[in-house]
Design a protein around this motif. Structure first.
Motif, short mmCIF file in Angstrom:
data_model
loop_
_atom_site.label_atom_id
_atom_site.label_comp_id
_atom_site.label_asym_id
_atom_site.label_seq_id
_atom_site.Cartn_x
_atom_site.Cartn_y
_atom_site.Cartn_z
N UNK A 1 26.28 29.27 37.34
CA UNK A 1 27.85 29.31 37.83
C UNK A 1 28.70 29.29 36.78
N UNK A 2 29.65 30.34 36.79
CA UNK A 2 30.77 30.53 35.62
C UNK A 2 32.01 29.96 36.11
N UNK A 3 32.79 29.14 35.45
CA UNK A 3 34.23 28.93 35.89
C UNK A 3 35.06 29.62 34.74
N UNK A 4 35.85 30.25 35.07
CA UNK A 4 36.94 31.01 34.17
C UNK A 4 38.19 30.88 34.48
N UNK A 5 38.85 30.23 33.40
CA UNK A 5 40.20 30.05 33.38
C UNK A 5 40.85 31.32 32.51
N UNK A 6 41.69 32.13 33.21
CA UNK A 6 42.10 33.35 32.67
C UNK A 6 43.55 33.52 32.88
N UNK B 1 44.30 39.29 34.36
CA UNK B 1 42.74 39.45 33.81
C UNK B 1 41.89 40.14 34.84
N UNK B 2 41.13 41.09 34.16
CA UNK B 2 40.39 42.02 34.97
C UNK B 2 39.26 41.15 35.67
N UNK B 3 39.21 40.57 36.76
CA UNK B 3 38.18 39.83 37.30
C UNK B 3 36.94 40.43 37.77
N UNK B 4 37.14 41.86 38.16
CA UNK B 4 35.73 42.83 38.56
C UNK B 4 35.08 43.10 37.45
N UNK B 5 35.73 43.40 36.28
CA UNK B 5 35.10 43.64 34.89
C UNK B 5 34.40 42.67 34.46
N UNK B 6 35.01 41.52 34.50
CA UNK B 6 34.39 40.07 34.12
C UNK B 6 32.90 39.99 35.00
N UNK B 7 33.07 40.22 36.05
CA UNK B 7 32.09 40.05 36.92
C UNK B 7 30.71 40.77 36.46
N UNK B 8 31.14 42.25 36.55
CA UNK B 8 30.10 43.05 36.05
C UNK B 8 29.41 42.72 34.79
N UNK B 9 30.23 42.48 33.77
CA UNK B 9 29.56 41.91 32.35
C UNK B 9 29.00 40.95 32.49
N UNK C 1 30.77 33.28 40.29
CA UNK C 1 32.16 33.20 39.48
C UNK C 1 33.36 32.71 39.84
N UNK C 2 33.90 31.64 39.41
CA UNK C 2 35.03 30.98 39.90
C UNK C 2 36.13 31.45 38.92
N UNK C 3 37.23 31.73 39.40
CA UNK C 3 38.31 32.16 38.60
C UNK C 3 39.60 31.47 38.94
N UNK C 4 40.35 31.08 37.96
CA UNK C 4 41.27 30.12 38.07
C UNK C 4 42.34 30.70 37.01
N UNK C 5 43.74 31.08 37.19
CA UNK C 5 44.67 31.80 36.35
C UNK C 5 45.59 30.48 35.82
N UNK C 6 45.73 30.80 34.47
CA UNK C 6 46.76 29.88 33.78
C UNK C 6 47.85 30.74 32.86
N UNK C 7 48.68 30.03 32.15
CA UNK C 7 49.65 30.85 31.74
C UNK C 7 49.31 30.87 30.17
N UNK C 8 48.37 30.81 29.75
CA UNK C 8 47.79 30.79 28.51
C UNK C 8 47.32 32.16 28.07
N UNK C 9 47.21 32.91 26.79
CA UNK C 9 46.83 34.16 26.63
C UNK C 9 45.28 34.39 26.51
#
Length: 220
Positions: free
Chosen positions: A69-74, A78-86, A124-132
């Motif tokens: 289980x991945x938790x991604x703060x992005x 952000x290219x979520x599909x690209x991340x999932x494939x990688x 994979x769980x994605x959560x957006x934030x305002x950081x780079x």
């Protein structure tokens, strides 16, 4: 292999083969408190040796590396599909290298293709934030925690537990009592108070992420 895949592979290796320093310290402290010459002390020594061997040899601490289980703060965009494939490629390679056990099985056919890939694996769980930067956390959630997971609703008449902190304490102690012999030692307790089952489980999993990394720049 690109920089992201390299980083995810290392994240998987560390999560599988190493435990957080505070958890390791707690185990060593427990070993010091155990009465000398007892079965309990012998068991704790075996656990300590297992931790050292796993870290030295980059092999899984536990034979059940569990659900991935991945938790991604992005950042936004952000290219979520690209991340999932990688992430899928990193999981496949990590399984080939032995960092992950080949334990992903098709629920309907019962087949195991030996890659740990399939519907829902990895999750994979994605959560957006305002950081780079992009912050990635990983949980390898073994089946043992599923075997002893419990949910209580207060008040609980059987345990004479009211809807207060003392009531919470009573149901937590009951959960520990019921879990005896059903999970792998040492037992580490994760508790969430409030919310529904799905929310509580998610919060508890987030609190006990085994390893994490921050990517300041992603290269394709």
């Amino acid at each position: 292999m690109n920089a992201l895949q390299d980083s995810l592979l290392e994240l998987i290796r560390r999560t599988s083969a190493e435990i957080p320093e505070d958890v390791h310290k707690a185990i060593l402290d427990s070993l010091e408190r155990e009465k000398k010459g007892t079965i309990a002390e012998s068991a704790m020594k075996i656990i300590e040796k297992n931790i050292d061997l796993a870290k030295t040899k980059s092999q899984p601490i536990c034979q059940d590396t569990g659900s991935i289980i991945f938790y991604v703060d992005c950042p936004v965009g952000f290219d979520q599909l690209g991340f999932q494939e990688t992430a899928r490629e990193a999981v496949k390679l990590a399984t080939k290298k032995g960092y992950l056990r080949q334990n992903s099985v098709d629920s309907i056919t019962g087949k195991n293709d030996g890659t740990n890939l399939g519907p829902g694996s990895p999750t994979v769980h994605f959560h957006q934030h305002k950081l780079p930067e992009t912050h990635v956390r990983l949980v390898l959630k073994g089946g043992g925690c599923e075997n002893v997971g419990a949910q209580y609703s207060l008040p609980n008449e059987k345990l004479k537990a009211n809807r207060d902190l003392d009531g919470c304490r009573k149901v937590i102690l009951d959960a520990v009592l019921q879990a005896q012999g059903k999970g792998c030692g040492p037992g580490i307790l994760g508790v969430c108070i409030g919310g529904d089952r799905a929310t509580a489980t998610s919060i508890r999993s987030n609190s006990f992420c085994a390893s994490s990394m921050t990517i300041t720049k992603i290269q394709s």
